[in-house]
Design a protein around this motif. Structure first.
Motif, mmCIF file in Angstrom:
data_model
loop_
_atom_site.group_PDB
_atom_site.id
_atom_site.type_symbol
_atom_site.label_atom_id
_atom_site.label_comp_id
_atom_site.label_asym_id
_atom_site.label_seq_id
_atom_site.Cartn_x
_atom_site.Cartn_y
_atom_site.Cartn_z
ATOM 1 N N GLU A 116 32.438 44.652 34.717
ATOM 2 C CA GLU A 116 32.491 45.930 34.885
ATOM 3 C C GLU A 116 31.166 45.658 36.376
ATOM 4 O O GLU A 116 31.704 47.034 37.122
ATOM 5 N N LYS A 117 30.574 44.704 36.944
ATOM 6 C CA LYS A 117 29.927 44.689 37.956
ATOM 7 C C LYS A 117 31.137 45.119 39.210
ATOM 8 O O LYS A 117 31.744 45.532 40.212
ATOM 9 N N ASP A 138 29.782 39.912 25.835
ATOM 10 C CA ASP A 138 28.512 40.938 26.369
ATOM 11 C C ASP A 138 28.131 40.183 27.793
ATOM 12 O O ASP A 138 27.882 41.564 28.412
ATOM 13 N N ASN A 139 27.931 39.079 27.635
ATOM 14 C CA ASN A 139 27.742 38.626 29.249
ATOM 15 C C ASN A 139 28.800 38.463 30.283
ATOM 16 O O ASN A 139 28.814 39.588 31.734
ATOM 17 N N HIS A 154 29.475 42.530 31.188
ATOM 18 C CA HIS A 154 28.915 43.731 31.663
ATOM 19 C C HIS A 154 28.988 42.920 33.307
ATOM 20 O O HIS A 154 28.960 43.659 34.625
ATOM 21 N N THR A 155 28.923 40.998 33.608
ATOM 22 C CA THR A 155 30.132 40.980 34.845
ATOM 23 C C THR A 155 31.360 41.505 34.650
ATOM 24 O O THR A 155 31.163 41.865 36.466
#
Length: 313
Positions: A173-174, A166-167, A170-171
């Protein structure tokens, strides 16, 4: 009586199941006699010696789909991903599948997971999606080599899901959002640059066209003036020629003099109208001049007399 009948029926069923065995079309049965392999029973009805023979193994001969549970793998660039898949196998030799390994399904799952971890560790995260087909082929090849003694054939392997943590998602996606913003800024700046270039080119073309128009206008005006001068000169030349021809004719000299006198008189009239001049006959003009002279003398006379008296005193 009913009890005896039930006992007979139960005994008959028991003997029948021990003496006869029905093998279905989709399977094969391994027959053992006193714990030793005798033969492989094909589909159909077969006779067994009660309490001596027994169906030891039933093997599914159709293609089987085995679910490979999700596992954590580490890519070449040290990123954890969750990977699961499906392995398709088929029993080719029921004897080897029965005696070559205890549980070929579990063995295929473990081997698929091991091979998958090895294949994932050879590539980066970006390549896990693009190299999926190649990984499937490598896994099938490795499992097939190891499973030959088991009497099974690995037909294919399909990676079902590759999910980063998940991390990392998220990274990523950024990162993707930043990349989209970067592309948007590049596109906007490129559009602004193209707009300015087009605008400057338009202004340049406009200036060129205006200068060309002005130059053409001056050329046309110059040509027009030249043509006008040329026409005037030609007309003047023709007029002078005609005048000279008229003068050369009898009475032409007199006509010229008469025309000049008319023009002189007309111009003289204009001069007299615009100036403060009186036109009188010659005698009257002389008389007027006489009186004007006397008036001037009389104006100066008192002054001279006064001066003489002062001197006499």
């Amino acid at each position: 009586m009913w009890t005896t009948l039930l006992i007979i029926i139960a005994l008959g069923v028991f003997v029948f199941t021990k003496v006869f065995i029905i093998v279905e079309m989709r399977e094969e049965v391994i027959q053992e006699r006193l714990g030793k392999y005798i033969k492989t029973l094909k589909p159909g009805l077969h006779f067994l010696i009660p309490f001596v023979d027994r169906p030891a193994y039933r093997q599914e001969m159709r293609e089987q789909v085995i679910d490979v549970p999700s596992q954590t793998c580490i890519t070449k660039d040290n990123i954890e991903v969750e990977v699961d898949g499906l392995v398709y196998v088929k029993v080719m030799d029921s004897y080897k599948a029965s005696y070559g390994i205890g549980n070929y399904k579990l063995a295929a799952i473990n081997l698929a997971q091991t091979t998958m971890r090895s294949e994932i560790g050879k590539i980066t995260l970006d390549d896990t999606f693009s190299e999926r087909e190649q990984m499937n082929e490598n896994i099938v090849r490795e499992i097939d080599k190891a499973s030959d003694p088991w009497g099974i054939k690995v037909l294919r392997y399909e990676i079902r899901n590759i999910r980063p943590s998940d991390n990392l998602i998220h990274t990523l996606e950024k990162q993707m959002e930043a990349e989209r913003d970067k592309r948007a800024e590049i596109t906007e700046s490129t559009g602004t640059r193209d707009f300015k270039i087009n605008e400057s080119q338009g202004e340049r073309k406009e200036a060129i066209l205006l200068s060309e128009a002005k130059r053409q206008k001056r050329i046309n005006e110059a040509k027009g003036k030249a043509k006008e001068i040329e026409l005037i000169a030609k007309a003047t030349s023709k007029g002078i020629k005609r005048v000279s021809e008229a003068i050369a004719k009898p009475g032409g000299d007199l006509a010229v003099k008469t025309k000049l006198i008319e023009q002189f008189i007309g111009q003289l009239g204009n001069v007299i109208e615009r100036s403060n001049v009186s036109v009188l006959p010659t005698e009257t003009a002389n008389l007027k001049t006489f009186f004007e002279g006397v008036g001037k003398v009389s104006d100066h006379t008192p002054t001279s007399t006064t001066n003489a008296k002062g001197g006499a005193q």
